[in-house]
Design an enzyme around this catalytic site. Structure first.
Site, PDB file in Angstrom:
ATOM      1  CG  HIS A 153      11.518  50.791  29.866  1.00  0.00           C
ATOM      2  ND1 HIS A 153      10.873  50.058  30.834  1.00  0.00           N
ATOM      3  CD2 HIS A 153      10.568  51.590  29.315  1.00  0.00           C
ATOM      4  CE1 HIS A 153       9.596  50.402  30.869  1.00  0.00           C
ATOM      5  NE2 HIS A 153       9.374  51.332  29.955  1.00  0.00           N
ATOM      6  CG  ASP A 193      14.047  46.561  26.127  1.00  0.00           C
ATOM      7  OD1 ASP A 193      13.233  46.340  25.218  1.00  0.00           O
ATOM      8  OD2 ASP A 193      13.843  47.382  27.044  1.00  0.00           O
ATOM      9  CD  GLN A 196      10.384  52.407  22.076  1.00  0.00           C
ATOM     10  OE1 GLN A 196      10.025  52.716  20.943  1.00  0.00           O
ATOM     11  NE2 GLN A 196       9.615  52.583  23.135  1.00  0.00           N
ATOM     12  CE  LYS A 236       6.996  49.830  24.277  1.00  0.00           C
ATOM     13  NZ  LYS A 236       6.368  50.994  24.906  1.00  0.00           N
ATOM     14  CB  CYS A 260       9.750  53.547  32.345  1.00  0.00           C
ATOM     15  SG  CYS A 260       7.995  53.551  32.657  1.00  0.00           S
TER      16      CYS A 260
HETATM   17  C1  PLP Z   1      12.765  50.264  25.596  1.00  0.00           C
HETATM   18  C2  PLP Z   1      11.547  49.751  26.306  1.00  0.00           C
HETATM   19  N1  PLP Z   1      11.641  48.657  27.055  1.00  0.00           N
HETATM   20  C3  PLP Z   1      10.584  48.155  27.707  1.00  0.00           C
HETATM   21  C4  PLP Z   1       9.353  48.751  27.643  1.00  0.00           C
HETATM   22  C5  PLP Z   1       8.208  48.151  28.402  1.00  0.00           C
HETATM   23  O1  PLP Z   1       7.211  47.662  27.540  1.00  0.00           O
HETATM   24  P1  PLP Z   1       5.962  46.883  28.132  1.00  0.00           P
HETATM   25  O2  PLP Z   1       5.275  47.844  29.052  1.00  0.00           O
HETATM   26  O3  PLP Z   1       5.137  46.537  26.936  1.00  0.00           O
HETATM   27  O4  PLP Z   1       6.477  45.689  28.846  1.00  0.00           O
HETATM   28  C6  PLP Z   1       9.201  49.911  26.882  1.00  0.00           C
HETATM   29  C7  PLP Z   1       7.882  50.593  26.830  1.00  0.00           C
HETATM   30  O5  PLP Z   1       7.736  51.754  27.082  1.00  0.00           O
HETATM   31  C8  PLP Z   1      10.327  50.418  26.198  1.00  0.00           C
HETATM   32  O6  PLP Z   1      10.231  51.533  25.479  1.00  0.00           O
END
Ligand code: PLP
Length: 416
Positions: free
Chosen positions: A131, A208, A211, A234, A373
């Site tokens: 992401h 990260d 998910q 999430k 993203c």
């Molecule tokens: C794999 C992953 N990393 C990071 C994020 C970013 O999350 P946040 O907007 O809550 O910081 C997301 C959210 O879409 C995600 O799916």
């Protein structure tokens, strides 16, 4: 990936659904088919009520007041930290830092650990399936320090390219940033194994887990990564709250991210002694209601059992992939169900995903359309966007069927 799921009692998605007020509504006689939990999950009544209760009955700042409601707020805030610690099996609640979201967690690592430890002779590695929030901070860090960026690309079927992994290991990078589960391809990466391999060459590993933590049992001690980030919204919790779970020695040695209230022991005009962990990294008034709500979300998930959550979603994703594969002109992305998390991305002929999502919306089916993203990943597959259906505890086969039916309608509209 080999998984051991011990609690296999089927999860009753219909019963779960009853706990989510938003899922009770209908539009034009059609129930809400929410297939965008990868973007943000819905919230059960218990979480909504916890937020309401805080604001109505004990709204006060934490760690400061000596009166009853402030003490109650502080106690519940810190209790949530322990719940989160246990949920991911961190060694100590001092290793659990509350941030604004996982993006903030990853940036915190870049701005604190990164600036203190990375220099121009170093290599930073991340993967093509990250992401943007696990890409851009490292690009910024590279810009600040002169460190070189290297990448692990993905294969056609959505796995990390093993040759790139080998090549990265040879570079003995300072840092590896990797997602536990891709928010586009759904790929579940072998984090424990990657961490062990990269630790052997002295690399610090940032995961990260945005998910992963909402969808499967995550044991950060077993992963043994140096930093793990995830995000409350999430995983049934409120927005505006994230977690950084870090290895204590690293957190102790890192400079603070932001300076201000709460993160200090004592302040003089010319110097400051910082607070101990975790408060050293929690400057200013935190998201008190959010943290308390996350504690309730964690209770909810724990009660369901994360083994059962994973088993439910694995079965559902297998069914969804099987059904979607039957839709003519539909191209599925990512690995087979056994290595697949809760998100399924696809394209349908040359219909733009935004147009497709719009048509699905008319059937009250909510999906995500766009680059998610993850633009480097779009470039990798030479596409502008995908449509993504992402599943959670309140989804069942009826939701998949509603999606597939809506896709058939879309095909007719586009005269395919
Ligand atoms: C794999 C992953 N990393 C990071 C994020 C970013 O999350 P946040 O907007 O809550 O910081 C997301 C959210 O879409 C995600 O799916």
């Amino acid at each position: 990936m080999t998984e051991t799921i011990t609690d296999t009692r089927a999860l009753d998605a219909q019963a779960v659904r009853r706990d989510f007020p938003i899922l009770q509504q209908e539009t034009n006689g059609k129930r809400l088919v929410y297939l965008d939990s990868g973007a943000t999950s819905q919230k059960p009544s218990a979480v909504i009520e916890a937020l309401d209760e805080y604001y109505r009955t004990y709204n006060a700042n934490v760690h400061r007041g000596v009166y009853r409601i402030s003490e109650l707020a502080s106690e519940r805030y810190e209790k949530s930290r322990v719940k989160v610690q246990r949920f991911v099996n961190a060694r100590s609640s001092r290793e659990i830092i509350f941030t604004a979201n996982v993006t903030a967690s990853l940036n915190m690592v870049a701005y604190t650990w990164g600036r203190a430890n990375v220099s121009r002779d170093d290599v930073i590695v991340f993967t093509e399936m990250e992401h943007h929030s696990n890409i851009v901070p490292w690009q910024i860090l590279s810009g600040m320090t002169g460190a070189r960026l290297e990448f692990i690309h993905v294969t056609d079927d959505g796995y990390l390219n093993e040759e790139d992994v080998e090549r990265a290991l040879e570079l003995r990078p300072k840092l590896l940033a990797v997602t536990a589960v891709s928010n586009v391809l759904g790929t579940i990466n072998p984090i424990k194994e990657l961490v062990a391999r990269f630790h052997e060459v002295g690399t610090t590993v940032v995961v990260d887990a945005a998910q992963a933590v909402p969808h499967m049992p995550v044991d950060v001690r077993e992963w043994d990564a140096d930093f793990v980030g995830f995000t409350a919204h999430k995983m049934l919790g409120p927005t505006g709250l994230g977690v950084l779970c870090g290895r204590r020695e690293l957190l102790e040695a890192m400079p603070p991210f932001m300076g201000g209230g709460d993160m200090i022991r004592e302040v003089h005009l010319d110097r400051t002694r910082y607070n101990e962990l975790p408060w050293k990294f929690e400057a200013g008034t935190p998201n008190i209601a959010g943290v308390i709500g996350l504690g309730v979300a964690v209770d909810y998930l724990s009660e369901l059992g994360m083994d059962r959550v994973r088993a439910h979603e694995r079965e559902l994703v297998a069914y969804a992939m099987e059904q979607l594969a039957e839709v003519p002109d539909l191209r599925l992305f990512g690995p087979p169900p056994k290595d697949h998390g809760a998100a399924v991305s696809f394209t349908l002929a040359d219909i733009h995903p935004h147009d497709l999502a719009h048509i699905l919306d008319q059937e009250n089916v909510c999906v995500r359309a766009g680059h998610h993203c993850a633009q480097p990943l779009m470039e990798r597959y030479d596409i502008a966007a995908t449509t993504r259906a992402s599943f959670y505890i309140y989804n069942d086969r009826d939701d998949v069927d509603a999606l597939v039916e809506a896709l058939h309608k879309a095909r007719k509209i586009f005269m395919l």
